[in-house]
Write an enzyme that holds these catalytic residues in place. Sequence first.
Site, PDB file in Angstrom:
ATOM      1  N   SER A  94     -11.421 -10.909   6.049  1.00  0.00           N
ATOM      2  CA  SER A  94     -10.552 -12.012   6.514  1.00  0.00           C
ATOM      3  C   SER A  94     -11.229 -12.916   7.524  1.00  0.00           C
ATOM      4  O   SER A  94     -10.959 -14.119   7.592  1.00  0.00           O
ATOM      5  CB  SER A  94      -9.292 -11.460   7.177  1.00  0.00           C
ATOM      6  N   THR A 131      -3.362  -4.853   9.040  1.00  0.00           N
ATOM      7  CA  THR A 131      -3.650  -4.309   7.721  1.00  0.00           C
ATOM      8  C   THR A 131      -3.489  -2.798   7.786  1.00  0.00           C
ATOM      9  O   THR A 131      -3.016  -2.256   8.793  1.00  0.00           O
ATOM     10  CB  THR A 131      -5.035  -4.779   7.214  1.00  0.00           C
ATOM     11  N   LYS A 146       1.031  -1.887   8.919  1.00  0.00           N
ATOM     12  CA  LYS A 146       2.006  -2.911   8.497  1.00  0.00           C
ATOM     13  C   LYS A 146       3.461  -2.505   8.767  1.00  0.00           C
ATOM     14  O   LYS A 146       4.293  -3.356   9.019  1.00  0.00           O
ATOM     15  CB  LYS A 146       1.826  -3.237   7.008  1.00  0.00           C
ATOM     16  N   ASN A 155       2.568  -8.254   8.220  1.00  0.00           N
ATOM     17  CA  ASN A 155       1.101  -8.320   8.203  1.00  0.00           C
ATOM     18  C   ASN A 155       0.598  -9.482   9.064  1.00  0.00           C
ATOM     19  O   ASN A 155      -0.591  -9.733   9.132  1.00  0.00           O
ATOM     20  CB  ASN A 155       0.576  -8.479   6.768  1.00  0.00           C
ATOM     21  N   ASP A 192       2.133 -11.715   2.564  1.00  0.00           N
ATOM     22  CA  ASP A 192       1.539 -11.243   1.297  1.00  0.00           C
ATOM     23  C   ASP A 192       2.271 -11.807   0.075  1.00  0.00           C
ATOM     24  O   ASP A 192       1.656 -12.383  -0.823  1.00  0.00           O
ATOM     25  CB  ASP A 192       1.591  -9.709   1.224  1.00  0.00           C
ATOM     26  N   GLY A 219       2.965  -0.779 -10.155  1.00  0.00           N
ATOM     27  CA  GLY A 219       2.762  -0.237  -8.812  1.00  0.00           C
ATOM     28  C   GLY A 219       3.973  -0.501  -7.936  1.00  0.00           C
ATOM     29  O   GLY A 219       4.737  -1.455  -8.168  1.00  0.00           O
ATOM     30  N   ALA A 220       4.160   0.387  -6.942  1.00  0.00           N
ATOM     31  CA  ALA A 220       5.351   0.288  -6.088  1.00  0.00           C
ATOM     32  C   ALA A 220       4.988   0.545  -4.624  1.00  0.00           C
ATOM     33  O   ALA A 220       5.755   1.153  -3.884  1.00  0.00           O
ATOM     34  CB  ALA A 220       6.398   1.283  -6.570  1.00  0.00           C
ATOM     35  N   GLY A 263       3.098  -1.261  -0.890  1.00  0.00           N
ATOM     36  CA  GLY A 263       3.435  -2.370   0.009  1.00  0.00           C
ATOM     37  C   GLY A 263       3.281  -3.733  -0.644  1.00  0.00           C
ATOM     38  O   GLY A 263       4.141  -4.609  -0.485  1.00  0.00           O
ATOM     39  N   ALA A 264       2.190  -3.931  -1.403  1.00  0.00           N
ATOM     40  CA  ALA A 264       1.958  -5.241  -2.032  1.00  0.00           C
ATOM     41  C   ALA A 264       3.045  -5.514  -3.075  1.00  0.00           C
ATOM     42  O   ALA A 264       3.595  -6.623  -3.144  1.00  0.00           O
ATOM     43  CB  ALA A 264       0.574  -5.283  -2.669  1.00  0.00           C
ATOM     44  N   GLY A 269      -6.957 -11.929  -7.746  1.00  0.00           N
ATOM     45  CA  GLY A 269      -6.318 -11.667  -6.452  1.00  0.00           C
ATOM     46  C   GLY A 269      -6.814 -12.555  -5.330  1.00  0.00           C
ATOM     47  O   GLY A 269      -6.248 -12.544  -4.235  1.00  0.00           O
TER      48      GLY A 269
HETATM   49  P1  NDP Z   1      -0.335   0.947  -1.409  1.00  0.00           P
HETATM   50  O1  NDP Z   1      -1.206   2.131  -1.162  1.00  0.00           O
HETATM   51  O2  NDP Z   1       0.874   0.726  -0.582  1.00  0.00           O
HETATM   52  O3  NDP Z   1       0.152   0.957  -2.952  1.00  0.00           O
HETATM   53  C1  NDP Z   1      -0.709   1.238  -4.015  1.00  0.00           C
HETATM   54  C2  NDP Z   1       0.128   1.442  -5.272  1.00  0.00           C
HETATM   55  O4  NDP Z   1      -0.747   1.692  -6.370  1.00  0.00           O
HETATM   56  C3  NDP Z   1       1.084   2.642  -5.188  1.00  0.00           C
HETATM   57  O5  NDP Z   1       2.297   2.300  -5.790  1.00  0.00           O
HETATM   58  C4  NDP Z   1       0.345   3.706  -6.012  1.00  0.00           C
HETATM   59  O6  NDP Z   1       1.204   4.648  -6.598  1.00  0.00           O
HETATM   60  C5  NDP Z   1      -0.273   2.832  -7.066  1.00  0.00           C
HETATM   61  N1  NDP Z   1      -1.384   3.509  -7.721  1.00  0.00           N
HETATM   62  C6  NDP Z   1      -2.549   3.917  -7.173  1.00  0.00           C
HETATM   63  N2  NDP Z   1      -3.318   4.497  -8.098  1.00  0.00           N
HETATM   64  C7  NDP Z   1      -2.621   4.458  -9.273  1.00  0.00           C
HETATM   65  C8  NDP Z   1      -2.875   4.908 -10.583  1.00  0.00           C
HETATM   66  N3  NDP Z   1      -4.024   5.496 -10.905  1.00  0.00           N
HETATM   67  N4  NDP Z   1      -1.936   4.690 -11.530  1.00  0.00           N
HETATM   68  C9  NDP Z   1      -0.770   4.088 -11.219  1.00  0.00           C
HETATM   69  N5  NDP Z   1      -0.462   3.635  -9.980  1.00  0.00           N
HETATM   70  C10 NDP Z   1      -1.380   3.834  -9.017  1.00  0.00           C
HETATM   71  O7  NDP Z   1      -1.312  -0.308  -1.305  1.00  0.00           O
HETATM   72  P2  NDP Z   1      -0.903  -1.836  -1.196  1.00  0.00           P
HETATM   73  O8  NDP Z   1       0.313  -2.064  -1.995  1.00  0.00           O
HETATM   74  O9  NDP Z   1      -0.924  -2.239   0.220  1.00  0.00           O
HETATM   75  O10 NDP Z   1      -2.154  -2.527  -1.886  1.00  0.00           O
HETATM   76  C11 NDP Z   1      -2.332  -2.453  -3.295  1.00  0.00           C
HETATM   77  C12 NDP Z   1      -3.509  -3.337  -3.676  1.00  0.00           C
HETATM   78  O11 NDP Z   1      -3.182  -4.681  -3.366  1.00  0.00           O
HETATM   79  C13 NDP Z   1      -4.794  -3.010  -2.914  1.00  0.00           C
HETATM   80  O12 NDP Z   1      -5.847  -2.947  -3.834  1.00  0.00           O
HETATM   81  C14 NDP Z   1      -4.995  -4.184  -1.991  1.00  0.00           C
HETATM   82  O13 NDP Z   1      -6.359  -4.496  -1.840  1.00  0.00           O
HETATM   83  C15 NDP Z   1      -4.298  -5.289  -2.755  1.00  0.00           C
HETATM   84  N6  NDP Z   1      -3.809  -6.352  -1.878  1.00  0.00           N
HETATM   85  C16 NDP Z   1      -4.284  -7.596  -2.095  1.00  0.00           C
HETATM   86  C17 NDP Z   1      -3.889  -8.642  -1.301  1.00  0.00           C
HETATM   87  C18 NDP Z   1      -4.434  -9.999  -1.563  1.00  0.00           C
HETATM   88  O14 NDP Z   1      -4.245 -10.880  -0.704  1.00  0.00           O
HETATM   89  N7  NDP Z   1      -5.076 -10.249  -2.695  1.00  0.00           N
HETATM   90  C19 NDP Z   1      -2.929  -8.460  -0.194  1.00  0.00           C
HETATM   91  C20 NDP Z   1      -2.440  -7.101  -0.074  1.00  0.00           C
HETATM   92  C21 NDP Z   1      -2.892  -6.088  -0.897  1.00  0.00           C
HETATM   93  P3  NDP Z   1       1.865   5.846  -5.741  1.00  0.00           P
HETATM   94  O15 NDP Z   1       2.912   5.188  -4.916  1.00  0.00           O
HETATM   95  O16 NDP Z   1       2.397   6.748  -6.775  1.00  0.00           O
HETATM   96  O17 NDP Z   1       0.744   6.431  -4.936  1.00  0.00           O
END
Ligand code: NDP
Length: 282
Positions: free
Chosen positions: A22, A67, A71, A92, A107, A131-132, A134-135, A246
């Site tokens: 950043s 970050t 958060k 954030n 975000d 996915g579920a 934070g993002a 992204g």
């Molecule tokens: P979290 O850890 O909160 O969430 C990650 C999610 O991915 C969870 O729901 C997790 O499932 C799921 N997941 C991980 N591995 C797998 C898999 N193999 N199969 C299925 N689901 C999976 O992270 P964030 O939400 O904060 O971030 C997610 C992504 O978003 C990151 O890569 C981050 O870099 C990106 N991001 C990008 C931004 C941008 O500006 N471009 C801003 C913010 C984030 P479970 O809950 O079951 O573990």
Amino acid sequence: MKSSYRSRLVGVFGSPVDENPSVVMNEAAFAAAGLDWRYITMLVEPQDLAAAFAGLRAMNFEGVNLTIPHKVEGMKYVDEISPGAKLIGAINHVVRKGDRLVGDNTDGKGFVEGLRHAGMELTGKSIVVLGAGGASRAICVECALAGCTEIQILGRTASKAGEIADIVNNNACIARALPWEGTARIPACDILINATSVGLAPDPNCPDIRYEDIVPGMFVQDVIPNPLDTLFLQKARQRGAKTGSGLSMLVQQGAIGFTLWTGQKAPLEAMQRAMEQENASQ
Ligand code: NDP
């Protein structure tokens, strides 16, 4: 002699945070806008977050980004939280207004702006979010506020996807959680979004979904900013879909944050260029 030798200070608290780029985007923005502001990357461990916020106030920082893993916890240390961030349940971005700190979440708003820049308006659209975490939560809330009429969330952990659906579901937007076991089927939709962390460098993988379900009319968007062209996006293009990386979300949320801090329009091109150069240099 200058009238002031004091730079305005902002930055980011995180752990780990060394790989967070950043600073590159924000310093490029300040330089392009001719502002004497500095963006400092700060390693803050969870047990030190209260002290870090006290330091922020004592040293008159203009604000800070939060970050991983701050958060949610960071909400305790601000004086006010925006309605959108309250709904999302995480902040954030923090801005100082006089002696008060105000928390926000940029975000999801950045995500929506990124789509708009790619020519995708959300009014009346149906989206599927993988996915579920934070993002995903931030994206689902802001997409509903931006006019989506249907949001389907595929979550490996069903309870987390269900929680997001419960927050978002209302008369104007039907939201539902779908189970994700093994290779997931993708329901028909206008926009498919990868909001998992699968594919973030150095992970070369892609989400386990049935890619044959992607059709040419879909717009497929990734949240992963690094690499720019994930395997997920490559596979979606092979199916004839249009795709967005992204980076757009990253730059747009940075631009929203810049404006919240400085009150000025963000120099978007300089920010985008700085991030592209940074990606290319790796
Ligand atoms: P979290 O850890 O909160 O969430 C990650 C999610 O991915 C969870 O729901 C997790 O499932 C799921 N997941 C991980 N591995 C797998 C898999 N193999 N199969 C299925 N689901 C999976 O992270 P964030 O939400 O904060 O971030 C997610 C992504 O978003 C990151 O890569 C981050 O870099 C990106 N991001 C990008 C931004 C941008 O500006 N471009 C801003 C913010 C984030 P479970 O809950 O079951 O573990």
